[in-house]
Scaffold this motif. Structure first.
Motif, PDB file in Angstrom:
ATOM      1  N   GLN A  72       0.912  -1.261  -0.366  1.00 23.33           N
ATOM      2  CA  GLN A  72      -0.126  -0.126  -0.025  1.00 23.33           C
ATOM      3  C   GLN A  72       0.945   1.194  -0.091  1.00 23.33           C
ATOM      4  OE1 GLN A  72      -3.571   0.252  -0.278  1.00 23.33           O
ATOM      5  NE2 GLN A  72      -2.817   2.507  -0.699  1.00 23.33           N
ATOM      6  N   GLU A  73       1.956   1.078   0.662  1.00 19.38           N
ATOM      7  CA  GLU A  73       2.852   2.410   0.762  1.00 19.38           C
ATOM      8  C   GLU A  73       3.524   2.595  -0.494  1.00 19.38           C
ATOM      9  OE1 GLU A  73       5.631   2.340   3.933  1.00 19.38           O
ATOM     10  OE2 GLU A  73       3.989   2.314   5.469  1.00 19.38           O
ATOM     11  N   ALA A  74       3.791   1.604  -1.283  1.00 20.82           N
ATOM     12  CA  ALA A  74       4.577   1.687  -2.577  1.00 20.82           C
ATOM     13  C   ALA A  74       3.386   2.373  -3.458  1.00 20.82           C
ATOM     14  CB  ALA A  74       4.886   0.282  -3.173  1.00 20.82           C
ATOM     15  N   GLU A  75       2.278   1.947  -3.369  1.00 21.93           N
ATOM     16  CA  GLU A  75       1.138   2.610  -4.264  1.00 21.93           C
ATOM     17  C   GLU A  75       0.904   4.323  -3.944  1.00 21.93           C
ATOM     18  OE1 GLU A  75      -2.669   0.973  -4.520  1.00 21.93           O
ATOM     19  OE2 GLU A  75      -1.766  -1.167  -4.541  1.00 21.93           O
ATOM     20  N   ASP A  76       1.012   4.492  -2.673  1.00 22.63           N
ATOM     21  CA  ASP A  76       0.826   5.800  -2.039  1.00 22.63           C
ATOM     22  C   ASP A  76       2.245   6.554  -2.508  1.00 22.63           C
ATOM     23  OD1 ASP A  76      -1.460   5.324  -0.831  1.00 22.63           O
ATOM     24  OD2 ASP A  76      -0.505   5.020   1.217  1.00 22.63           O
ATOM     25  N   THR A  77       3.594   6.122  -2.577  1.00 23.32           N
ATOM     26  CA  THR A  77       4.606   6.623  -3.073  1.00 23.32           C
ATOM     27  C   THR A  77       4.428   6.939  -4.392  1.00 23.32           C
ATOM     28  OG1 THR A  77       5.888   5.597  -1.411  1.00 23.32           O
ATOM     29  CG2 THR A  77       6.976   6.422  -3.251  1.00 23.32           C
ATOM     30  N   GLU A  78       3.903   6.204  -5.226  1.00 21.63           N
ATOM     31  CA  GLU A  78       3.755   6.691  -6.625  1.00 21.63           C
ATOM     32  C   GLU A  78       3.060   7.767  -6.743  1.00 21.63           C
ATOM     33  OE1 GLU A  78       2.637   3.262  -9.350  1.00 21.63           O
ATOM     34  OE2 GLU A  78       3.941   1.892  -8.186  1.00 21.63           O
ATOM     35  N   VAL A  79       1.808   7.835  -5.996  1.00 19.58           N
ATOM     36  CA  VAL A  79       1.033   8.862  -6.240  1.00 19.58           C
ATOM     37  C   VAL A  79       1.595  10.139  -5.821  1.00 19.58           C
ATOM     38  CG1 VAL A  79      -1.164   9.927  -5.319  1.00 19.58           C
ATOM     39  CG2 VAL A  79      -1.202   7.499  -6.079  1.00 19.58           C
ATOM     40  N   LEU A  80       2.173  10.214  -4.719  1.00 18.82           N
ATOM     41  CA  LEU A  80       3.016  11.262  -4.047  1.00 18.82           C
ATOM     42  C   LEU A  80       4.259  11.903  -4.915  1.00 18.82           C
ATOM     43  CD1 LEU A  80       3.283  10.355  -0.092  1.00 18.82           C
ATOM     44  CD2 LEU A  80       1.824  12.191  -1.186  1.00 18.82           C
ATOM     45  N   GLU A  81       4.823  10.701  -5.516  1.00 19.31           N
ATOM     46  CA  GLU A  81       5.926  11.106  -6.224  1.00 19.31           C
ATOM     47  C   GLU A  81       5.372  12.067  -7.423  1.00 19.31           C
ATOM     48  OE1 GLU A  81       8.029   7.495  -6.991  1.00 19.31           O
ATOM     49  OE2 GLU A  81       9.483   7.940  -5.312  1.00 19.31           O
ATOM     50  N   ALA A  82       4.213  11.482  -7.914  1.00 19.40           N
ATOM     51  CA  ALA A  82       3.660  12.164  -9.179  1.00 19.40           C
ATOM     52  C   ALA A  82       2.925  13.644  -8.822  1.00 19.40           C
ATOM     53  CB  ALA A  82       2.474  11.530  -9.907  1.00 19.40           C
ATOM     54  N   MET A  83       2.461  13.696  -7.650  1.00 18.94           N
ATOM     55  CA  MET A  83       2.109  14.992  -7.039  1.00 18.94           C
ATOM     56  C   MET A  83       3.193  16.088  -6.729  1.00 18.94           C
ATOM     57  SD  MET A  83      -0.730  13.816  -4.518  1.00 18.94           S
ATOM     58  CE  MET A  83      -1.035  15.528  -3.769  1.00 18.94           C
ATOM     59  N   GLY A  84       4.317  15.382  -6.353  1.00 19.25           N
ATOM     60  CA  GLY A  84       5.676  16.213  -6.094  1.00 19.25           C
ATOM     61  C   GLY A  84       6.307  16.716  -7.330  1.00 19.25           C
ATOM     62  N   ASN A  85       6.217  15.695  -8.261  1.00 19.63           N
ATOM     63  CA  ASN A  85       6.652  16.194  -9.734  1.00 19.63           C
ATOM     64  C   ASN A  85       6.019  17.344 -10.268  1.00 19.63           C
ATOM     65  OD1 ASN A  85       8.797  14.470  -9.428  1.00 19.63           O
ATOM     66  ND2 ASN A  85       7.885  12.699 -10.730  1.00 19.63           N
ATOM     67  N   GLN A  86       4.750  17.041 -10.145  1.00 18.63           N
ATOM     68  CA  GLN A  86       3.773  18.081 -10.904  1.00 18.63           C
ATOM     69  C   GLN A  86       3.969  19.452 -10.134  1.00 18.63           C
ATOM     70  OE1 GLN A  86       1.939  17.850 -13.780  1.00 18.63           O
ATOM     71  NE2 GLN A  86       1.694  19.919 -13.479  1.00 18.63           N
ATOM     72  N   GLY A  87       4.091  19.582  -8.834  1.00 21.28           N
ATOM     73  CA  GLY A  87       4.369  20.529  -8.139  1.00 21.28           C
ATOM     74  C   GLY A  87       5.694  21.407  -8.627  1.00 21.28           C
ATOM     75  N   LEU A  88       6.553  20.535  -8.708  1.00 21.39           N
ATOM     76  CA  LEU A  88       7.910  21.037  -9.161  1.00 21.39           C
ATOM     77  C   LEU A  88       7.883  21.754 -10.621  1.00 21.39           C
ATOM     78  CD1 LEU A  88      10.647  18.228  -7.864  1.00 21.39           C
ATOM     79  CD2 LEU A  88      10.026  20.579  -6.831  1.00 21.39           C
ATOM     80  N   ILE A  89       7.342  21.202 -11.423  1.00 21.64           N
ATOM     81  CA  ILE A  89       6.906  21.643 -12.478  1.00 21.64           C
ATOM     82  C   ILE A  89       6.419  23.061 -12.682  1.00 21.64           C
ATOM     83  CG2 ILE A  89       5.536  21.563 -14.849  1.00 21.64           C
ATOM     84  CD1 ILE A  89       6.094  18.582 -14.525  1.00 21.64           C
ATOM     85  N   GLU A  90       5.213  23.075 -11.714  1.00 22.75           N
ATOM     86  CA  GLU A  90       4.347  24.425 -11.648  1.00 22.75           C
ATOM     87  C   GLU A  90       5.219  25.425 -10.914  1.00 22.75           C
ATOM     88  OE1 GLU A  90       0.093  25.982  -9.799  1.00 22.75           O
ATOM     89  OE2 GLU A  90       0.449  23.962  -9.677  1.00 22.75           O
ATOM     90  N   ILE A  91       6.251  24.820 -10.008  1.00 19.68           N
ATOM     91  CA  ILE A  91       7.029  25.938  -9.378  1.00 19.68           C
ATOM     92  C   ILE A  91       8.065  26.695 -10.364  1.00 19.68           C
ATOM     93  CG2 ILE A  91       9.121  25.952  -7.595  1.00 19.68           C
ATOM     94  CD1 ILE A  91       7.512  24.127  -6.013  1.00 19.68           C
ATOM     95  N   ARG A  92       8.496  25.838 -11.110  1.00 16.61           N
ATOM     96  CA  ARG A  92       9.327  26.445 -12.355  1.00 16.61           C
ATOM     97  C   ARG A  92       8.494  27.435 -13.219  1.00 16.61           C
ATOM     98  NH1 ARG A  92      11.565  21.175 -12.271  1.00 16.61           N
ATOM     99  NH2 ARG A  92      10.227  20.544 -14.007  1.00 16.61           N
ATOM    100  N   LEU A  93       7.331  26.903 -13.489  1.00 13.52           N
ATOM    101  CA  LEU A  93       6.663  27.912 -14.586  1.00 13.52           C
ATOM    102  C   LEU A  93       6.345  29.037 -13.837  1.00 13.52           C
ATOM    103  CD1 LEU A  93       4.218  25.357 -16.146  1.00 13.52           C
ATOM    104  CD2 LEU A  93       6.074  26.510 -17.048  1.00 13.52           C
ATOM    105  N   ILE A  94       5.845  29.070 -12.268  1.00 15.41           N
ATOM    106  CA  ILE A  94       5.808  30.605 -11.645  1.00 15.41           C
ATOM    107  C   ILE A  94       6.949  31.385 -11.608  1.00 15.41           C
ATOM    108  CG2 ILE A  94       5.045  31.188  -9.352  1.00 15.41           C
ATOM    109  CD1 ILE A  94       3.205  28.754  -9.302  1.00 15.41           C
ATOM    110  N   GLY A  95       8.005  30.484 -11.518  1.00 14.34           N
ATOM    111  CA  GLY A  95       9.358  31.280 -11.332  1.00 14.34           C
ATOM    112  C   GLY A  95       9.662  32.057 -12.440  1.00 14.34           C
ATOM    113  N   THR A  96       9.428  31.341 -13.497  1.00 15.46           N
ATOM    114  CA  THR A  96       9.511  31.988 -14.999  1.00 15.46           C
ATOM    115  C   THR A  96       8.564  33.251 -15.085  1.00 15.46           C
ATOM    116  OG1 THR A  96      10.424  30.019 -15.955  1.00 15.46           O
ATOM    117  CG2 THR A  96       9.535  31.608 -17.536  1.00 15.46           C
ATOM    118  N   ALA A  97       7.241  33.038 -14.653  1.00 13.87           N
ATOM    119  CA  ALA A  97       6.302  33.962 -14.889  1.00 13.87           C
ATOM    120  C   ALA A  97       6.797  35.206 -13.772  1.00 13.87           C
ATOM    121  CB  ALA A  97       4.828  33.530 -14.475  1.00 13.87           C
ATOM    122  N   LEU A  98       7.000  34.917 -12.710  1.00 14.54           N
ATOM    123  CA  LEU A  98       7.696  35.908 -11.935  1.00 14.54           C
ATOM    124  C   LEU A  98       8.776  37.006 -12.650  1.00 14.54           C
ATOM    125  CD1 LEU A  98       7.550  34.244  -8.562  1.00 14.54           C
ATOM    126  CD2 LEU A  98       6.048  36.228  -9.328  1.00 14.54           C
TER     127      LEU A  98
END
Length: 108
Positions: free
Chosen positions: A45-71
């Motif tokens: 179950q933790e392995a499944e949760d980890t996959e979801v969390l990693e995907a959320m984290g990666n998406q967050g990092l992408i958005e952080i880069r896009l916001i940095g560029t916008a600023l």
């Protein structure tokens, strides 16, 4: 009635979202660093949760880069212009995606 957002308000909006994402990504990293369960069912179950969390984290990092560029584009006076064609990005698009680097036509 639509109120046109000022550049200062847009910058505050982007900075607030950046702060939220930074907190979320750090929370995800902290969770992923937690010890793994020894029980195989819990570990699965933790392995499944980890996959979801990693995907959320990666998406967050992408958005952080896009916001940095916008600023940066706000600071250089280029914010609101499409990076590809140079036309203005519609205010309605920026309301939905304030870090959008492209107009709707170029984004297609």
């Amino acid at each position: 009635m639509t109120v046109k957002m000022t550049l200062t308000n847009r910058k505050v909006q982007l900075e607030k979202r950046l702060s939220e994402l930074d907190t979320r990504v750090h929370d995800i990293e902290h969770t992923l660093d937690a010890p793994v369960a020894k029980d195989w069912e819990e570990a699965a179950q933790e392995a499944e949760d980890t996959e979801v969390l990693e995907a959320m984290g990666n998406q967050g990092l992408i958005e952080i880069r896009l916001i940095g560029t916008a600023l940066k584009r706000i600071e250089t006076g280029e914010y609101g212009a499409c990076e590809q064609c140079g036309e203005d990005i519609a205010e309605a698009r920026l309301d939905l995606v304030p870090h959008a680097p492209l107009c709707a036509k170029c984004a297609r």
